[in-house]
Enzyme design. Structure first.
Site, short mmCIF file in Angstrom:
data_model
loop_
_atom_site.label_atom_id
_atom_site.label_comp_id
_atom_site.label_asym_id
_atom_site.label_seq_id
_atom_site.Cartn_x
_atom_site.Cartn_y
_atom_site.Cartn_z
N CYS A 137 0.82 -1.23 0.00
CA CYS A 137 0.00 0.00 0.00
C CYS A 137 0.84 1.27 0.00
O CYS A 137 0.44 2.28 -0.57
CB CYS A 137 -0.97 0.00 1.17
N CYS B 54 3.28 47.67 5.04
CA CYS B 54 2.80 48.57 3.98
C CYS B 54 2.72 47.92 2.61
O CYS B 54 2.14 48.49 1.69
CB CYS B 54 3.68 49.81 3.91
N CYS C 42 13.07 40.02 10.51
CA CYS C 42 13.30 39.92 11.95
C CYS C 42 12.79 38.59 12.47
O CYS C 42 11.58 38.33 12.44
CB CYS C 42 12.60 41.07 12.69
N CYS D 235 10.42 38.67 15.64
CA CYS D 235 9.03 39.07 15.43
C CYS D 235 8.16 37.91 14.96
O CYS D 235 6.96 38.09 14.72
CB CYS D 235 8.94 40.19 14.39
N CYS E 22 9.22 50.98 7.81
CA CYS E 22 8.35 50.21 8.70
C CYS E 22 9.17 49.46 9.75
O CYS E 22 8.73 49.29 10.89
CB CYS E 22 7.50 49.24 7.91
N HIS F 243 10.15 48.55 15.36
CA HIS F 243 11.14 48.27 16.41
C HIS F 243 11.39 49.46 17.33
O HIS F 243 12.28 49.40 18.19
CB HIS F 243 12.45 47.77 15.78
N HIS G 222 15.16 43.67 19.45
CA HIS G 222 15.19 42.80 18.26
C HIS G 222 16.33 43.22 17.34
O HIS G 222 16.74 44.39 17.32
CB HIS G 222 13.87 42.86 17.49
N HIS H 295 -1.92 1.35 7.27
CA HIS H 295 -2.39 1.22 5.88
C HIS H 295 -2.43 2.60 5.22
O HIS H 295 -3.06 3.53 5.73
CB HIS H 295 -3.78 0.59 5.85
#
Length: 770
Positions: free
Chosen positions: A422, A608, A616, A619, A637, A642, A650, A685
């Site tokens: 199988c 955006c 990162c 995050c 951004c 951050h 971070h 199976h």
């Protein structure tokens, strides 16, 4: 978007087909749409002294507008291919026809005078091609090419024209017997054109037993095989065994009402002689693929409905794809093994009968004995000799849509299981029944000099599965025996194994195929593999994850990226052995977005939507920013995100932007793979789920050992069944799936959501190049 007029189009155009959806205003240009651009514009865009273009400004032919398209979602066409494809109005259907390729190539080679079958009013009718060309349509940049055909036989009078369309005559035919059709509504026989497009019949020459003839019964054209002929001029008559239906009694027809079909020997029966009531030779091959007829071969015991209520029993002494020569037990035949002046076998007079293969049924007196599998399955030499006649050479395309249903659905369909096979049955059915993504394995030079295993895989398993809908356990055992000899592993013919062990052996060691996956970790060399095992840490918040989440978690946990887009991505779910499962349910992701998993690909800022420049890792688990794990940002951004006190520590790292990529206002393209099969396991199976069409409910379920006939000396009955209930659960809210009791799930849905072992994804675009 600027409109493009026909008068402004360059004389030399390059044509393309879209492989993916492209946004257009509030809507989109769908996959399968055709586009073009002038050769001069193309050369200016991709001049050698510039960076290779990432997008092209091309004209969508049907919309007649200019659009900017990523070069990676375009596939080039020649003008003939484009014109034929344009006749198919549905883009999805058009793309499917392009990807299958076989029918398109036949259409390119088709000629006026060729006899074909056409699909009309949900039926197949014989037809003659009278015209191949455009209909003077000036509404598009490229006039579509249609096939002008004249319906014949029962199709006569069911058309909608006499060859004249919108005041222009393209060909001439009988009233209401003509049609203008796109190529996907035509089944091409490959037979040479008939001289003068004449009929395939003649009334000259004597009629003899065994001749194929045509005659009219109540204005309906019938065909049959002559069993007895008096040949006495005007007073003569013939007794004919009708071919449709094959169970009818003998008909006594006046000799002057018979038309003899001009055919060669049984081994060279022409296409037109195999057309009966709108059924093509291909359709008849499907008929022979049912549970009773599929295993017929030379020396099979059969029964034939001779007269109403009267059966004739015999044994097949000769056969080809469509005809059988049978030696009967009684003097009910018409020859001693000679047909049309050629001897095919030897038997006593009036014991031989030549009939269509579809008229032969297994002898019910010995059905249980005949259907039992051979007992010497351990001998590959015996298997090879016995099943040589079941080989299907050449290239057979995968099954999709209605063809998949016609050929695959039902009992004794798929791959027959035997002796712990199988794992192999489910893997082969998943990979090859309805997908061509790994077809290159069947034809690329094998790493073994003789290529025997590759030939067995292609001609005894994949091609018969796609053509007849069935592969016997003996053919699979033949492959298992060859793998045992090559791998020096004696358990290959007897023991249960894992699908990945089989796939790695046959792809890497036997066929020497290039690895499907190229994985890269920071500062490490590229690693290559054929399957990917998901490893993650158990998380309380992930109660019912989907495959997308599991893959992103695993890549993040292991610090991996994809070095390139795979044509086939085989994923093993996080479980240990066959019993322990990390999750009680896993939701299949129909589309797997791997854009953010690629090491060298433009990515989109999660805030955006512009081009991302930083990623990162810290995050990853922050669900506030986005609902998926991987987080990347544009520079602005990244600074804003951050600046929050929880993320000040971070450490985002710069992303490698592909060399030559130009930032535009357009949305960053996403790279997605589509799910085409799932392997599941329950109590040791394996079974599989396969996507056979484009509709949401187009799922079929395959079990190579669904039922059994007999006990120890019996055999397993493979089954392919539809499972549209899967689509219902896939569309259900996550909260419903979390609270769903697996035992109360309808049909086989529980085995997909709760027992999934391996997911198979494909990129049709990349499969064209690998």
């Amino acid at each position: 978007m600027a409109q493009v007029g026909r008068e402004g189009v360059d004389e030399f155009l390059l044509y393309f087909i879209l492989m993916e959806r492209v946004p257009l205003g509030a809507g989109a240009v769908q996959p399968g749409s055709l586009c073009c651009m002038s050769e001069d514009s193309y050369l200016q865009t991709v001049t050698l002294d510039q960076t290779p273009a990432q997008s092209l400004s091309i004209t969508a032919i049907e919309e007649n507008v200019l659009i900017d398209v990523d070069v990676n979602v375009l596939h080039p066409l020649n003008q003939r291919q484009a014109a034929l494809l344009l006749a198919i109005h549905n883009p999805t259907e058009r793309l499917s026809c392009f990807l299958e390729r076989g029918l398109l190539e036949q259409a390119i080679q088709a000629e006026v005078g060729q006899r074909v079958l056409v699909e009309h009013e949900q039926k197949l009718y014989p037809a003659l091609i009278h015209h191949v060309g455009s209909t003077l349509d000036t509404s598009t940049l490229l006039p579509p090419v249609y096939f002008g055909v004249e319906l014949e036989g029962e199709g006569e009078g069911r058309g909608n024209m006499d060859g004249t369309y919108k005041g222009s005559t393209f060909f001439k035919c009988k009233k209401n017997s003509g049609l203008l059709l796109p190529f996907n509504k035509v089944i091409f026989s490959g037979a040479p054109p008939a001289e003068g497009a004449g009929a395939p019949y003649t009334q000259t020459g004597s009629i003899q037993a065994g001749d194929k003839v045509a005659f009219f019964v109540e204005d309906s054209l019938k065909r049959g095989i002559v069993v007895f002929s008096s040949n006495q001029a005007a007073t003569g008559f013939v007794e004919v065994l009708p071919e449709d239906p094959p169970s009818s009694e003998l008909l006594k027809i006046p000799l002057d009402s018979i038309m003899k079909e001009e055919i060669g020997t049984p081994g060279t029966v022409s296409h037109q002689t195999l057309v009966h009531d709108g059924k093509s030779a291909a359709k008849e091959e499907r008929v022979t693929g049912n549970t009773k007829e599929r295993l017929l071969e030379v020396n099979s015991l059969v029964q034939i409905q001779y007269n109403e209520g009267d059966l004739a029993f015999g044994i097949i002494r000769w056969m080809d794809d469509h005809m059988a020569g049978v030696e009967l037990e009684e003097d009910k035949g018409c020859s001693d093994g000679i047909w049309c002046g050629h001897r095919y076998f030897q038997c006593p007079p009036r014991r031989g009968l030549f009939v269509k293969l579809t008229a032969c049924q297994p002898d019910t007196r010995f059905l249980s004995n005949r259907d039992s599998p051979p007992k010497s399955l351990e001998s590959p030499q015996n298997i090879s000799a016995t099943y040589d006649s079941l080989r299907v050479s050449g290239k057979v395309p995968p099954l999709q849509g209605a063809a998949a249903l016609d050929i695959l659905e039902g009992d004794m369909r798929g791959i027959q299981g035997h002796c712990n096979s199988c794992y192999m049955d489910a893997a082969l059915f998943s990979l090859f029944s309805c997908s061509s993504v790994l077809d290159s394995l069947l034809f690329k030079p094998s790493s073994l000099p003789d290529g025997k295993i590759q030939q067995t895989l292609r001609e005894e398993i994949v091609n018969p599965l796609r053509k007849n809908g069935y592969v016997s356990a003996d053919s699979v055992m033949n492959l298992r025996c060859q793998l045992m000899e090559e791998s020096q592993c004696p358990s290959f013919t007897t023991s249960e194994k894992d699908p990945e062990e089989f796939l790695n052996l046959i792809m890497h060691r036997i066929l020497g195929a290039d690895p499907l996956l190229k994985l890269q970790s920071e500062g490490q060399r590229v690693q290559e593999s054929y399957c990917y095992q998901i490893f993650i840490e158990k998380q309380q918040e992930m109660t019912v994850p989907n495959v997308q989440q599991l893959l992103e978690q695993s890549f993040h946990h292991s610090g991996l990226k994809l070095a390139e887009v795979p044509s086939c991505f085989i994923l093993q779910m996080p479980r240990f052995g066959k019993d322990y499962k990390m999750f009680s349910k896993i939701v299949p992701s129909l589309d797997l977005d791997i854009t953010d998993l690629l090491s060298d690909s433009p990515r989109e800022c999660v805030v955006c939507g512009s081009l991302a420049t930083h990623e990162c890792d810290e995050c990853f688990k922050d669900v506030i920013l986005s609902d998926h794990g991987l987080k990347q940002y544009c520079l602005m951004c990244s600074r804003q995100v951050h600046s929050h006190h929880k993320r000040k520590n971070h450490k985002p790292v710069p992303l490698k932007i592909p060399e030559g990529f130009v930032k535009t206002s357009n949305k960053i393209p996403r790279e997605t793979l589509e799910l085409f099969a799932v392997l599941s396991i329950e109590t040791s199976h394996y079974v599989s789920f396969v996507k056979y069409g484009t509709e949401k409910g187009s799922w079929m379920f395959f079990d190579s050992m669904a039922d059994r006939f007999g006990s120890e000396d019996g055999y397993n009955i493979p089954r392919v069944s539809l499972c549209p209930e899967v689509a219902t659960y896939l569309a259900a809210p996550l909260s419903d799936l979390v609270n769903q009791n697996p035992r109360e799930m309808k049909g086989v849905a529980k085995r997909l959501f709760c027992d999934a072992y391996m997911y198979m994804y494909q990129s049709k675009r990349m499969a064209l190049y690998k």
